[in-house]
Structures are given as C-alpha cells and as structure tokens.
Design an enzyme around this catalytic site. Structure first.
Site, PDB file in Angstrom:
ATOM      1  N   LYS A  95       0.877  -1.175   0.000  1.00  0.00           N
ATOM      2  CA  LYS A  95       0.000   0.000   0.000  1.00  0.00           C
ATOM      3  C   LYS A  95       0.909   1.218   0.000  1.00  0.00           C
ATOM      4  CE  LYS A  95      -3.295   2.616   2.696  1.00  0.00           C
ATOM      5  NZ  LYS A  95      -3.851   2.851   4.042  1.00  0.00           N
ATOM      6  N   GLY A 156      -8.246   9.220   8.959  1.00  0.00           N
ATOM      7  CA  GLY A 156      -8.640   9.354  10.356  1.00  0.00           C
ATOM      8  C   GLY A 156      -9.686  10.410  10.627  1.00  0.00           C
ATOM      9  N   GLY A 184     -10.859   8.001   5.470  1.00  0.00           N
ATOM     10  CA  GLY A 184     -11.925   8.976   5.685  1.00  0.00           C
ATOM     11  C   GLY A 184     -13.259   8.396   6.096  1.00  0.00           C
ATOM     12  N   ASN A 205      -9.808   1.954   9.030  1.00  0.00           N
ATOM     13  CA  ASN A 205      -9.132   1.553  10.263  1.00  0.00           C
ATOM     14  C   ASN A 205      -9.722   2.280  11.473  1.00  0.00           C
ATOM     15  OD1 ASN A 205      -5.593   1.109  11.116  1.00  0.00           O
ATOM     16  ND2 ASN A 205      -7.337   1.061  12.434  1.00  0.00           N
ATOM     17  N   THR A 206      -9.548   3.621  11.468  1.00  0.00           N
ATOM     18  CA  THR A 206      -9.899   4.388  12.657  1.00  0.00           C
ATOM     19  C   THR A 206     -11.367   4.232  13.047  1.00  0.00           C
ATOM     20  OG1 THR A 206      -8.237   6.000  11.958  1.00  0.00           O
ATOM     21  CG2 THR A 206      -9.764   6.702  13.668  1.00  0.00           C
TER      22      THR A 206
END
Lengths: 256, 64
Positions: A95, A156, A184, A205-206
C-alpha cells in the site's frame, strides 16, 4: 468477481490493525468484520520484541497482508520501506503512501506516480493511496498499477466521502480497474455509499479501532458493505427532482 | 566501534550486520537498512558494518 492482482477477496473490506484498545479486541474485531485483508506497517523494533507477537496474531487471522509505507514523504523513503516490507512480510503487495501535506495527509501524487513506477518495475503489486484526480489515476495505471485507492476524506477524519461526484466519475472512467475507497470512512453509511457508487472495496481503520465498541462497529461495517454491494448490483433508481406517485392513480375512489 | 542503531548511539563489536542482530538479541522477522539503503536478509552475513554506520532494524507493527 473483482481480482486484486489476481487475488479474489472473501469480502470487500480491508481493515487496518492500528489504534485498537488491545490486541484481543483487534483480533475480535477482525473476526467480526470478515475482512480478507489486514494492513500492517514496519516500525523500529522496541525492547521486548512486540512486533513478533503482533505478527503471530496476524498469521493466526489467516488474512492477506497489505503492508503500507505510512509516514513516507519521499520516493526514496517509500521505495526503501517497500523493499523492507517485502523482506519481512513475504508479499509483493504494497500500500503505497507518499504523504505530501502534514495536516491533511494528502498524498503527494507526483512522487506517488514515480514511486509506483519504480516499484512496479521491481515486481511489486502496488496499491496506491491517491486522490480522486482522474489524470493522476491514468498516470498510476500507466506506471503499472492495477488497483487505485482514492481517499474518501483525510486519513482518520471520519468525514465520509467528501467528493462523491469525483468518485462516481472515477468509477465511470475506469470501469475495469479495481477501485478502493481508502481513508476517511467514519460510519457504516459511508462505507455503504462507497459500495453503492460501484467501488470494489473499502479500506478503513480508525472508524472501527476508535469506536466505543470496535467489535460491534466491525460487524456494522461488514453489514453495511454487504448492503452497499447488493444495492449496487441491484441497479438502483436514478434520483429525481420532482415527486412521482408510486401508488396507482387509476382506480382511486372518487370521494370529493 | 560506534554505530547509530535505530537512532541510539551504541558501541558494538559485531563485524557484520548478521552478527549485529545476534549481539543485540534481535530475533524473528525484521528488515534492515544501513545508511538509508535496504539490506536484504540474505545479504546480512556479507554486509560488513563500519564505524559511524546508521542502522535501522524494523519489525511488523500495527498499521492502517
């Protein structure tokens, strides 16, 4: 069936492994999400060798590993990090992140294209974290990328899809290229929207890791992505400005 | 010999990068770079380290 460098994923969710309250919750969240890809990174090994325990847990999850070049600001740094990742993780997937702006973490697309070309020529399968710019997308494909990963919003931020128009245009411009909304996403509805637009996967993720209940949010994301994919495949109606009665007018009783 | 390992200055006696990993007790999956250049695991035995080298040893870590 979408193939990412020849690999079919069990479901269109790619999940990050950072910021969870504990390794146990990370593991539970992954299992709840059904994610087929885990993003990972490389960092200096601290005392105690925590990296090895983390790696063992990822192996136990039995998912595809997608190492990142997070935090890299130059082509040289990103290319070196990619080589180190291939050495450690034993995968050609990378990535590719090349950060250009400190506050927004917006990718430096000029360096991104250059690094993508170098890595592709060196046998890597590059997943470029990019913007929704069509010309940059073309350049990345020209550099050898077979996947594009435009941001939904800054990493994030949880803002969702800042520019659905541009993402829709990207889908239309590259109908045969696997597209992933990367970054996002804050809510399951954002993930569903990305899939409704016809994207092939969502990377987040976040939104899961920092939720009050990461395991429940992981499951919510899984369901939302499934719903969005089903909706896209079901050929949704076009939005219209004016009402159109759904109940038949013919046969209505004359009561006035 | 004085080197900089992961940002910290250290005195070491290892002659090669492979020896350095042993001397520092590093095991498992790691990647290495010397003076900002990647050194593959397969070449660590042959890679001589010298005074002033800046060496990075990284391991799998959480990431997004």
């Amino acid at each position: 069936m979408t193939l990412f460098y020849g690999t079919e994923l069990p479901n269109p969710l790619m999940l990050g492994t950072a910021q969870y309250p504990s390794p146990a919750i990370l593991e539970q969240a992954f299992r709840a999400s059904g994610a087929g890809v885990a993003t990972v990174s490389l960092r200096r090994e601290g005392a105690g060798g925590g990296g090895q325990a983390f790696w063992q847990m990822i192996c136990d999850l039995d998912v595809h590993v997608l190492p990142n070049t997070a935090g890299c600001h130059t082509v040289k740094e990103a290319v070196t990090t990619a080589h180190m990742a291939r050495d450690v993780f034993g995968t050609t997937w990378i990535k590719l992140e090349l950060i250009g702006h400190t506050d927004s973490l917006q990718p430096d697309v000029y360096q991104l294209v250059e690094a993508a070309r170098i890595l592709t020529e060196d046998g890597f399968d590059v997943f470029p974290y990019t913007t929704e710019d069509l010309i940059v997308g073309e350049r990345l494909l020209g550099a050898g990328c077979q996947v594009l990963m435009p941001w939904g919003a800054p990493i994030g931020s949880g803002r969702g899809l800042n520019n659905p128009y541009a993402l829709r245009a990207m889908r239309a411009e590259f109908p045969d290229v696997p597209l992933v909304v990367d970054a996002g996403i804050g809510l399951p509805s954002h993930a569903a929207q990305a899939m409704e637009l016809g994207f092939d996967a969502v990377l987040l993720n976040t939104a899961v890791a920092r939720a009050g209940d990461p395991v429940a949010m992981a499951q919510a994301m899984k369901l939302a992505i499934e719903a969005g994919k089903l909706a896209c495949d079901a050929d949704p109606i076009e939005a219209r400005d004016m009402a159109e009665a759904s109940t038949p007018v013919i046969g209505k009783a004359f009561l006035s | 010999m004085k080197i900089v390992l992961n940002g910290d200055t250290r005195n070491v006696s290892a002659a090669t990068l492979a020896d350095l990993l042993v001397e520092c007790g590093v095991t498992g999956r790691v990647a290495t770079a010397v003076n900002e250049d990647f050194v593959p695991a397969a070449l660590r035995e042959d890679h001589k380290i010298k005074d002033g080298d800046r060496i990075e040893i990284v391991a799998p870590m959480q990431g997004g």
